[in-house]
Design a protein around this motif. Sequence first.
Motif, short mmCIF file in Angstrom:
data_model
loop_
_atom_site.label_atom_id
_atom_site.label_comp_id
_atom_site.label_asym_id
_atom_site.label_seq_id
_atom_site.Cartn_x
_atom_site.Cartn_y
_atom_site.Cartn_z
N UNK A 156 45.26 27.59 -8.19
CA UNK A 156 44.43 28.19 -7.15
C UNK A 156 43.04 27.57 -7.08
N UNK A 157 42.48 27.61 -5.81
CA UNK A 157 43.06 28.13 -4.57
C UNK A 157 44.00 27.11 -3.91
N UNK A 158 44.84 27.60 -3.02
CA UNK A 158 45.76 26.72 -2.31
C UNK A 158 45.24 26.48 -0.89
N UNK A 159 45.64 25.34 -0.31
CA UNK A 159 45.22 24.97 1.04
C UNK A 159 46.45 24.84 1.92
N UNK A 160 46.44 25.52 3.05
CA UNK A 160 47.58 25.51 3.98
C UNK A 160 47.14 24.90 5.31
N UNK A 161 47.82 23.84 5.72
CA UNK A 161 47.54 23.24 7.02
C UNK A 161 48.11 24.14 8.13
N UNK A 162 47.54 24.02 9.32
CA UNK A 162 47.99 24.82 10.46
C UNK A 162 48.63 23.93 11.51
N UNK A 163 49.82 24.32 11.97
CA UNK A 163 50.49 23.60 13.05
C UNK A 163 50.32 24.32 14.39
N UNK A 164 50.20 25.64 14.34
CA UNK A 164 49.96 26.46 15.53
C UNK A 164 48.80 27.41 15.21
N UNK A 165 48.00 27.75 16.23
CA UNK A 165 46.93 28.73 16.02
C UNK A 165 46.43 29.18 17.39
N UNK A 166 46.12 30.49 17.56
CA UNK A 166 45.78 31.02 18.89
C UNK A 166 44.33 30.76 19.31
N UNK A 167 43.94 29.49 19.36
CA UNK A 167 42.67 29.08 19.93
C UNK A 167 42.96 27.92 20.88
N UNK A 168 42.37 27.96 22.08
CA UNK A 168 42.68 26.95 23.09
C UNK A 168 41.43 26.30 23.65
N UNK A 169 41.59 25.05 24.04
CA UNK A 169 40.60 24.37 24.87
C UNK A 169 41.24 24.18 26.24
N UNK A 170 40.40 24.18 27.29
CA UNK A 170 40.95 24.18 28.65
C UNK A 170 40.34 23.07 29.50
N UNK A 171 41.04 22.75 30.56
CA UNK A 171 40.60 21.73 31.48
C UNK A 171 41.48 21.70 32.71
N UNK A 172 41.38 20.65 33.48
CA UNK A 172 42.16 20.52 34.71
C UNK A 172 42.53 19.06 34.89
N UNK A 173 43.39 18.54 33.99
CA UNK A 173 43.70 17.13 33.96
C UNK A 173 45.02 16.83 34.69
N UNK A 174 44.97 15.80 35.51
CA UNK A 174 46.15 15.40 36.28
C UNK A 174 46.14 13.88 36.44
N UNK A 175 47.14 13.22 35.84
CA UNK A 175 47.23 11.78 35.87
C UNK A 175 48.46 11.36 36.67
N UNK A 176 48.28 10.46 37.62
CA UNK A 176 49.43 9.97 38.37
C UNK A 176 50.09 8.86 37.57
#
Length: 437
Positions: A415-435
């Motif tokens: 101890x202590x142990x460290x755990x990586x995160x693959x999913x988490x309920x925090x988001x960044x936002x935008x409006x991206x559109x690539x042709x």
Amino acid sequence: MFEKEEEQLTNLKKEFDNVPISLDSIDNAILTGFQKAKADERKSIRKKKSIYSFLAAALLLLGLFSTIRISPAFASYISEIPGMEKIVKMILDDKGRMAAVENKYYQEQGIYDEVGDLKVTIDGTISDEMGIVLFYTIESKEKMNEMMFGDVKIRAKDGTVLDEAFISYGESHHSEKGEYAFSGEIEYFFEVPIAPKEYIVDLKLKNKEFTIPLTLKEFKEKKEYAVQQTMELEGQKIIVEKVTIYPLRAAVKLKMDPNNKKQILQLEDLRLVGENNEVWGGIVNGITASGDKDSDREIYLQSNYFNEPKELYLVLNKAQAIDKENAVVVVDTEKMKILKQPAGNKLSNVRKEDGYLVFDLNVGKHSKYSGMGFGTIKDVQGKEIESHAQSMSADEESNMKRVGIELPILKAEQNPITIELDFYPLWIKGNEKIRIK
């Protein structure tokens, strides 16, 4: 004409429409599948490189099929192949595979092997140069309550070495009353392209070994689009290098900008959009991405291969992201104390339950959030700690989720142990559109 076939597909849709939907039950179903997928003893996903697997219920995409209707040509085609309705039911949540069947790219096989009282049949395949989807039926002379493949291996008949990337053969089949037959699908993807020729499928089931020959016909050629453009969400940059569209799926090759201050976790919002706003979203049941979340990554989307919009765009409005300096959870498992976590302190009440390290997760207004996932665990010396399962459940009266990860008995000095995160309920936002086309 074809009223019977259209009625069969309409009835499939009604089966989904009539299922009472609870967000909590969907959350539980998804994470139950995720747990089974990660369990070594079930081997539902075998991987050679880092992958992200998100097993989601087809119920989540009901809206896509609210106007289901089949063409006379499609009805005629499926009526010509015995048992085709069960194949359609399995791929109903994937627009690309539905289009492959409609365009007669599904290859009927009907080859089987029988050992003792069990018979395994490869009903058919959908394949391209990078992967094969096998549709199978398991039959028994006695009723079966549970059935799961112990292993699946595809090899070239001529001895050519195949460089497999990952294999998914789903969850075990269950039936309380017992069934004489189960049907399912196996996904088999490769690191390098394969050729259309003769193969052999080796399967293990109930300690019995089955060998089934398989001939794959000519593959459709991939469609590749060089992009080299950058998407930006709240100052975080994602470089889109290219998009490759295969009959089975579309692969979007990305590179994370090393100067990003946030670690981008999941891109479940990424999608292809045609000029008439037709959408090809993420893979619903199966492998959704591969690579390294810190640098190069491939995101897999449903394929528009058999649809030819004049214009095609890659669209992104949000992504899960956390500060790089707080991209892990650090826990003292002796004192049961969280020493470090991402901003917002959404994790609390850490405890041990039935061999799991369990947290309460406050998802706030995101009550539909169902993607909590842990990555690699390391002890204080940096040594990796093995874990084969995760769990999630929901509290119906609050915004709390219960998330857990299997954890072996640890020594105090780890101890202590460290755990990586693959999913988490925090988001960044935008409006991206690539042709891209």
